[in-house]
Motif scaffolding. Structure first.
Motif, PDB file in Angstrom:
ATOM      1  N   LYS A  75     144.818  -9.409  68.837  1.00 49.61           N
ATOM      2  CA  LYS A  75     145.528  -8.542  70.035  1.00 49.61           C
ATOM      3  C   LYS A  75     145.968  -9.113  71.714  1.00 49.61           C
ATOM      4  O   LYS A  75     146.961  -8.193  72.362  1.00 49.61           O
ATOM      5  CB  LYS A  75     144.093  -7.215  70.157  1.00 49.61           C
ATOM      6  N   PHE A  94     153.413   0.849  77.252  1.00 46.58           N
ATOM      7  CA  PHE A  94     152.033   0.966  76.406  1.00 46.58           C
ATOM      8  C   PHE A  94     151.416  -0.198  77.263  1.00 46.58           C
ATOM      9  O   PHE A  94     152.319  -1.148  77.269  1.00 46.58           O
ATOM     10  CB  PHE A  94     152.062   0.840  74.585  1.00 46.58           C
ATOM     11  N   ALA A 144     147.728   4.407  77.840  1.00 51.05           N
ATOM     12  CA  ALA A 144     147.200   2.999  77.805  1.00 51.05           C
ATOM     13  C   ALA A 144     147.380   2.053  76.019  1.00 51.05           C
ATOM     14  O   ALA A 144     147.355   1.588  76.370  1.00 51.05           O
ATOM     15  CB  ALA A 144     145.936   3.271  78.319  1.00 51.05           C
ATOM     16  N   SER A 145     146.942   3.802  75.756  1.00 56.27           N
ATOM     17  CA  SER A 145     147.284   3.010  74.294  1.00 56.27           C
ATOM     18  C   SER A 145     147.099   3.656  73.593  1.00 56.27           C
ATOM     19  O   SER A 145     148.033   4.553  73.771  1.00 56.27           O
ATOM     20  CB  SER A 145     145.452   3.227  74.000  1.00 56.27           C
ATOM     21  N   LEU A 146     146.671   3.880  71.408  1.00 54.13           N
ATOM     22  CA  LEU A 146     147.374   5.234  70.645  1.00 54.13           C
ATOM     23  C   LEU A 146     146.178   6.882  71.345  1.00 54.13           C
ATOM     24  O   LEU A 146     147.253   7.597  71.036  1.00 54.13           O
ATOM     25  CB  LEU A 146     147.111   4.562  69.698  1.00 54.13           C
ATOM     26  N   TYR A 155     156.370  -2.629  75.968  1.00 52.72           N
ATOM     27  CA  TYR A 155     155.312  -2.870  76.887  1.00 52.72           C
ATOM     28  C   TYR A 155     155.226  -2.538  77.895  1.00 52.72           C
ATOM     29  O   TYR A 155     156.345  -3.277  79.378  1.00 52.72           O
ATOM     30  CB  TYR A 155     154.299  -4.743  76.815  1.00 52.72           C
ATOM     31  N   SER A 188     148.485  -1.256  75.688  1.00 48.95           N
ATOM     32  CA  SER A 188     147.348  -1.978  74.460  1.00 48.95           C
ATOM     33  C   SER A 188     148.385  -2.004  73.216  1.00 48.95           C
ATOM     34  O   SER A 188     149.714  -1.088  73.580  1.00 48.95           O
ATOM     35  CB  SER A 188     146.363  -0.909  74.218  1.00 48.95           C
ATOM     36  N   SER A 202     147.844  -1.923  70.299  1.00 47.02           N
ATOM     37  CA  SER A 202     147.766  -0.594  69.640  1.00 47.02           C
ATOM     38  C   SER A 202     148.127   0.490  69.366  1.00 47.02           C
ATOM     39  O   SER A 202     148.215   1.478  68.368  1.00 47.02           O
ATOM     40  CB  SER A 202     145.279  -0.250  69.659  1.00 47.02           C
ATOM     41  N   GLY A 203     148.654   0.708  71.098  1.00 45.75           N
ATOM     42  CA  GLY A 203     149.554   1.961  70.861  1.00 45.75           C
ATOM     43  C   GLY A 203     151.016   1.097  70.365  1.00 45.75           C
ATOM     44  O   GLY A 203     151.652   2.341  69.803  1.00 45.75           O
ATOM     45  N   TYR A 204     151.372   0.465  71.346  1.00 53.15           N
ATOM     46  CA  TYR A 204     152.388  -0.406  71.517  1.00 53.15           C
ATOM     47  C   TYR A 204     153.726  -0.863  69.280  1.00 53.15           C
ATOM     48  O   TYR A 204     153.729  -0.100  68.968  1.00 53.15           O
ATOM     49  CB  TYR A 204     152.676  -1.038  71.737  1.00 53.15           C
TER      50      TYR A 204
END
Length: 410
Positions: free
Chosen positions: A25, A84, A56-58, A104, A86, A88-90
């Motif tokens: 990550k 994004f 921020a994230s997913l 990002y 994080s 885990s979102g992008y």
């Protein structure tokens, strides 16, 4: 305090670089920001105005997604840029079709803020739930670009409400309007002199209710489940999975679907050790129809199925409660099934509400899990209560978009 904030940002950048040598990550975090402004310039025409959504994230993406999609439905000509923080979102939503560009978010420095806002030329910025970045907020303010927080939530212990929180309170003054999840947040903001807020509720309710009405059918999962009752364990971590393994052995008449939060090979292998006779979803896809349904446990080893899996459950177990905090309980509740989760749920109002209504139970150990499972398995009303709770709290999206229409008038 600004100098301390700057040091914190630089220290964070240094730590991420160190971790990137051995953490996937962190490596994605660094790689995704490399040459970021050149990539934005290739993709985005900054002569045109854009609506900037930051997540921020997913989880925050799914929370704000209903607002984004409603805007695109009502104003199809609008250009949208998503950032994004994080990976885990992008990494999961980088190909989302309704955005004209997905990137990002560069680290929050004065230089990066000026470059990004010049590069995407936002007519409006919408941040979901949280993430308060001094330079981005300040730069938006300097350029008279409206900034809104949607599905915002505040707690008494946050730095904004501490005697030493003046610097962070200043960030909040750059926000043009807050749409808040609960009355407590409204009250807290008033204690520090912030009045530009609306109690709208949580946009996640709109998202999960709409998804439950139109969830895709999973024929292989249906065949696996057959006519037996099913527990769907979503976004699980190792402590959750160890408890579910005991529950599985204690209830051979039930089927279990385990959808872990992390689907890396190492973690999947560990789950297989807990459930040695389980079948992975990837293997199920290659299995003949005659063999589907012979196993008691199905391990989901890919991304994107979880929210549809709850349609096949009688009870849901939501992971994360033995770590930083539980994951999304509303996705399960929207399908009309009661939920069980670990002890760390204090930051989630919906979890507290569902417990109070008798549609959820928090557990801390095996004995409590066994009791909660037996009680909810026999309670025919708990699932209906969960679904009614979700449906009763929809409407935040329309309220927010109606407010935003004032910015979109010619």
């Amino acid at each position: 305090m600004l100098w301390l904030y700057n040091i914190g940002i630089q220290l964070y950048a240094l730590l991420i670089r160190i971790f990137s040598t051995f953490n996937t990550k962190a490596s994605l975090f660094i790689q995704g920001r490399r040459n970021i402004f050149a990539r934005i310039a290739q993709k985005i025409d900054n002569r045109q105005k854009h609506i900037w959504f930051h997540f921020a994230s997913l989880g925050e993406f799914e929370q704000g997604r209903s607002v984004l999609e409603k805007i695109k439905e009502q104003y199809p000509e609008k250009k949208i840029v998503i950032t994004f923080f994080s990976p885990s979102g992008y990494e999961i939503r980088k190909n989302y079709a309704l955005a004209d560009g997905i990137f990002y978010l560069p680290l929050d420095t004065a230089s990066n803020a000026k470059k990004l806002i010049a590069a995407i030329n936002p007519e409006l910025a919408i941040f979901t739930k949280y993430e308060y970045w001094y330079y981005y907020f300040s730069e938006l303010n300097k350029n008279n670009i409206p900034l809104l927080i949607i599905s915002g939530i505040f707690r008494p212990g946050q730095v904004f409400f501490k005697p030493y929180g003046g610097f962070h309170r200043k960030m909040l003054t750059f926000v043009n309007h807050f749409f808040l999840q609960n009355q407590e947040s409204m009250t807290l903001l008033k204690t520090i002199g912030i009045q530009n807020a609306t109690l709208s509720g949580d946009t996640r309710f709109d998202r999960v209710a709409a998804h439950a009405r139109s969830a895709k059918k999973l024929d292989l999962v249906q065949s696996f489940c057959g006519t037996q009752p099913v527990l769907v364990a979503g976004s699980t971590w190792p402590p959750d999975e160890q408890l579910i393994a005991k529950l599985c052995k204690a209830h051979p008449d039930w089927k279990f679907i385990v959808a872990p939060h992390e689907i890396g090979e190492t973690h999947i292998n560990e789950i297989e050790k807990l459930f040695p006779e389980a079948v992975k979803y990837s293997a199920l896809q290659k299995t003949t129809n005659a063999a589907v349904g012979n196993q008691q446990v199905l391990i989901i080893d890919n991304i994107g199925l979880l929210s549809a899996l709850y349609a096949y459950g009688k009870i849901a177990y939501i992971g994360g409660g033995f770590g930083a905090g539980i994951h999304n309980t509303l996705e399960a509740a929207a399908f009309g099934i009661p939920v069980i989760f670990g002890p760390r749920y204090d930051k989630f109002q919906e979890a507290k509400d569902l417990i109070a209504l008798g549609a959820a139970k928090s557990i801390s150990n095996w004995d409590e899990l066994s009791t909660a499972f037996n009680e909810l398995g026999k309670n025919k009303e708990a699932g209906l209560i969960a679904k009614d709770y979700v449906n009763a709290k929809t409407g935040a999206t329309d309220q927010i978009v109606n407010f935003l229409s004032g910015y979109f008038k010619p």
